[in-house]
Design a protein around this motif. Structure first.
Motif, PDB file in Angstrom:
ATOM      1  N   MET A   1       0.845  -1.199   0.000  1.00 30.95           N
ATOM      2  CA  MET A   1       0.000   0.000   0.000  1.00 30.95           C
ATOM      3  C   MET A   1       0.882   1.251   0.000  1.00 30.95           C
ATOM      4  N   ILE A   2       0.556   2.213  -0.859  1.00 29.59           N
ATOM      5  CA  ILE A   2       1.416   3.386  -0.899  1.00 29.59           C
ATOM      6  C   ILE A   2       0.962   4.429   0.119  1.00 29.59           C
ATOM      7  N   HIS A   3       1.866   5.322   0.465  1.00 31.22           N
ATOM      8  CA  HIS A   3       1.643   6.268   1.549  1.00 31.22           C
ATOM      9  C   HIS A   3       1.694   7.694   1.005  1.00 31.22           C
ATOM     10  N   ARG A   4       1.143   8.630   1.792  1.00 34.55           N
ATOM     11  CA  ARG A   4       1.126  10.042   1.352  1.00 34.55           C
ATOM     12  C   ARG A   4       2.491  10.547   0.910  1.00 34.55           C
ATOM     13  N   SER A   5       3.567  10.080   1.619  1.00 29.98           N
ATOM     14  CA  SER A   5       4.909  10.600   1.349  1.00 29.98           C
ATOM     15  C   SER A   5       5.393  10.244  -0.053  1.00 29.98           C
ATOM     16  N   ILE A   6       4.640   9.361  -0.763  1.00 26.18           N
ATOM     17  CA  ILE A   6       5.073   8.919  -2.091  1.00 26.18           C
ATOM     18  C   ILE A   6       5.246  10.111  -3.037  1.00 26.18           C
ATOM     19  N   LEU A   7       4.404  11.142  -2.875  1.00 24.22           N
ATOM     20  CA  LEU A   7       4.484  12.289  -3.785  1.00 24.22           C
ATOM     21  C   LEU A   7       5.678  13.177  -3.453  1.00 24.22           C
ATOM     22  N   ARG A   8       6.153  13.081  -2.193  1.00 25.09           N
ATOM     23  CA  ARG A   8       7.304  13.913  -1.791  1.00 25.09           C
ATOM     24  C   ARG A   8       8.577  13.087  -1.745  1.00 25.09           C
ATOM     25  N   PHE A   9       8.540  11.863  -2.311  1.00 16.56           N
ATOM     26  CA  PHE A   9       9.684  10.947  -2.240  1.00 16.56           C
ATOM     27  C   PHE A   9      10.969  11.644  -2.713  1.00 16.56           C
ATOM     28  N   ALA A  10      12.021  11.543  -1.906  1.00 17.66           N
ATOM     29  CA  ALA A  10      13.340  12.134  -2.227  1.00 17.66           C
ATOM     30  C   ALA A  10      13.201  13.594  -2.656  1.00 17.66           C
ATOM     31  N   GLY A  11      12.456  14.382  -1.862  1.00 15.81           N
ATOM     32  CA  GLY A  11      12.294  15.808  -2.164  1.00 15.81           C
ATOM     33  C   GLY A  11      11.560  16.029  -3.469  1.00 15.81           C
ATOM     34  N   ALA A  12      10.562  15.169  -3.743  1.00 18.08           N
ATOM     35  CA  ALA A  12       9.764  15.241  -4.986  1.00 18.08           C
ATOM     36  C   ALA A  12      10.680  15.225  -6.217  1.00 18.08           C
ATOM     37  N   ARG A  13      11.736  14.393  -6.142  1.00 18.71           N
ATOM     38  CA  ARG A  13      12.723  14.300  -7.229  1.00 18.71           C
ATOM     39  C   ARG A  13      12.067  14.090  -8.598  1.00 18.71           C
ATOM     40  N   TYR A  14      11.092  13.181  -8.643  1.00 23.70           N
ATOM     41  CA  TYR A  14      10.539  12.832  -9.960  1.00 23.70           C
ATOM     42  C   TYR A  14       9.579  13.884 -10.497  1.00 23.70           C
ATOM     43  N   LEU A  15       9.111  14.753  -9.600  1.00 26.09           N
ATOM     44  CA  LEU A  15       8.322  15.898 -10.072  1.00 26.09           C
ATOM     45  C   LEU A  15       9.233  16.798 -10.905  1.00 26.09           C
ATOM     46  N   TRP A  16      10.458  17.040 -10.404  1.00 22.99           N
ATOM     47  CA  TRP A  16      11.411  17.904 -11.120  1.00 22.99           C
ATOM     48  C   TRP A  16      11.857  17.233 -12.419  1.00 22.99           C
ATOM     49  N   TRP A  17      12.123  15.928 -12.374  1.00 19.05           N
ATOM     50  CA  TRP A  17      12.493  15.199 -13.600  1.00 19.05           C
ATOM     51  C   TRP A  17      11.380  15.378 -14.643  1.00 19.05           C
ATOM     52  N   SER A  18      10.141  15.245 -14.173  1.00 18.93           N
ATOM     53  CA  SER A  18       9.002  15.286 -15.094  1.00 18.93           C
ATOM     54  C   SER A  18       8.850  16.673 -15.701  1.00 18.93           C
ATOM     55  N   LEU A  19       9.022  17.711 -14.869  1.00 14.47           N
ATOM     56  CA  LEU A  19       8.908  19.068 -15.389  1.00 14.47           C
ATOM     57  C   LEU A  19       9.995  19.310 -16.445  1.00 14.47           C
ATOM     58  N   GLY A  20      11.216  18.779 -16.173  1.00 16.06           N
ATOM     59  CA  GLY A  20      12.311  18.914 -17.137  1.00 16.06           C
ATOM     60  C   GLY A  20      11.971  18.227 -18.449  1.00 16.06           C
ATOM     61  N   LEU A  21      11.395  17.038 -18.337  1.00 15.56           N
ATOM     62  CA  LEU A  21      11.046  16.249 -19.529  1.00 15.56           C
ATOM     63  C   LEU A  21       9.971  16.960 -20.360  1.00 15.56           C
ATOM     64  N   VAL A  22       8.987  17.539 -19.655  1.00 19.74           N
ATOM     65  CA  VAL A  22       7.911  18.249 -20.350  1.00 19.74           C
ATOM     66  C   VAL A  22       8.483  19.480 -21.063  1.00 19.74           C
TER      67      VAL A  22
END
Ligand code: HEM
Ligand code: HEM
Length: 293
Positions: A1-22
């Motif tokens: 089961m995933i937890h709330r912190s999943i979106l902030r994982f490693a300082g929301a690293r993959y959010l930044w990767w995704s914004l870069g990719l877009v």
């Protein structure tokens, strides 16, 4: 089961990767259009399509990563966080790849399947983040087995208390316990409430009556109360009503538990099979574009 912190994982690293990719995809997109309008057939279109296809294959591999406990290829939390963010970027990357040229064809089928998989993913994420709290609030931190144990005790006690009352009360309570249905088809688990019946008799005839949410039998017993002789008869009826109301509350909690756990899983029955269909449609899309090259 995933937890709330999943979106902030490693300082929301993959959010930044995704914004870069877009951002990179948007730059690729706007550099098209000198000789022909933006579409999947320019070199930029090919790059965007290839990135999109590779992302889809990698997103689908989460099914394997989730189940391989001995690999050292990143944590499942990291994969899931990346899955959510990078999966969302596909909406933009694939749309830019198509040059927003869609028609009734195989290519658009792949695109439509992708959109459905992504939307179901949003639903799943929402469910994973919110439903577990609703489940524990409903069961008071206990288990479903404990709720069933309480229900069986109340079944027995209600039947016992009803035996001390008039025969039509005993018949009504007995039949309402015997006819209680829990669970059933997927639709029944996700949407429907209690559609069971109980036997209402008046000494000469009897009929099956809807027991919506067990309220039918509670009302049937409560109606007898004003007519009861003072003393033992009224006390027995009151004790029975208390038991039936407690039973009704436990049944509601069991049904809600089934419903909530159903919603927690239901979206995966869209997400996973349509991922398989998406990969198949994508292979056909790629093969067909190379055949007509
Ligand atoms: C290796 C990956 C891919 C390659 C080589 C590729 C190739 C192409 C090519 C050459 C076109 C232009 C076809 C034409 O103008 O007639 C095209 C269009 C298109 N592609 Fe892809 N593609 C890839 C991945 C994807 C992905 C991931 C999606 C979405 C799930 C997708 C959806 C579409 C759609 C909807 C069109 C527009 C079709 C139309 O004009 O009606 N493609 N693709
Ligand atoms: C085309 C894009 C996507 C594909 C192909 C895809 C595919 C998959 C697959 C194959 C699984 C594994 C399911 C399992 O074995 O139990 C999965 C799980 C999941 N996906 Fe996606 N997905 C995509 C996009 C998304 C998006 C955009 C989101 C959320 C915003 C998302 C949220 C999830 C979640 C929450 C899980 C469950 C993870 C877990 O159980 O730990 N997916 N996805």
């Amino acid at each position: 089961m995933i937890h709330r912190s999943i979106l902030r994982f490693a300082g929301a690293r993959y959010l930044w990767w995704s914004l870069g990719l877009v951002l990179a995809s948007a730059v690729l997109y706007v550099t098209q259009g000198n000789t022909q309008p933006p579409n999947g057939g320019t070199w930029q279109g090919y790059v965007l399509g290839t990135v999109g296809a590779l992302l889809i294959v990698w997103l689908a591999l989460l099914a394997i990563r989730k189940r391989s406990y001995r690999t050292s290829l990143g944590s499942v939390q990291g994969w899931t966080s990346a899955h959510i963010y990078l999966g969302t970027t596909l909406l933009i990357i694939a749309t830019l790849h198509t040059g927003v040229q869609v028609g009734w064809n195989l290519h658009t089928l792949a695109y439509a399947l992708m959109c459905i998989v992504i939307v179901s993913g949003f639903f799943g994420l929402y469910a994973y983040l919110n439903v577990p709290d609703l489940i524990s609030a409903n069961t008071g931190g206990g288990t479903r087995a404990e709720l069933f144990a309480e229900l069986f005790d109340l079944d027995r006690e209600s039947r016992g208390a009803a035996q001390k009352c008039a025969s039509e009360i005993a018949i009504a309570v007995d039949s309402s316990v015997a006819r209680t249905a829990i669970g059933g088809s997927a639709y029944a688990q996700l949407f429907s409430g209690d559609a069971s019946f109980f036997v209402k008799s008046d000494g000469t005839s009897s009929a099956l009556v809807r027991n919506a949410d067990q309220q039918g039998v509670v009302d049937f017993v409560a109606e007898r109360l004003p007519r009861a002789q003072k003393g033992a008869e009224a006390a027995n009826l009151q004790q029975l009503i208390v038991l039936l109301c407690r039973r009704q509350a436990v049944l509601r909690r069991i049904r809600r538990d089934i419903k909530l756990r159903g919603w927690l899983k239901f979206w995966l029955y869209v997400h996973v099979p349509l991922t398989v269909a998406l990969v198949a449609a994508l292979v056909l899309h790629i093969v067909s574009t190379f055949i007509y090259w």
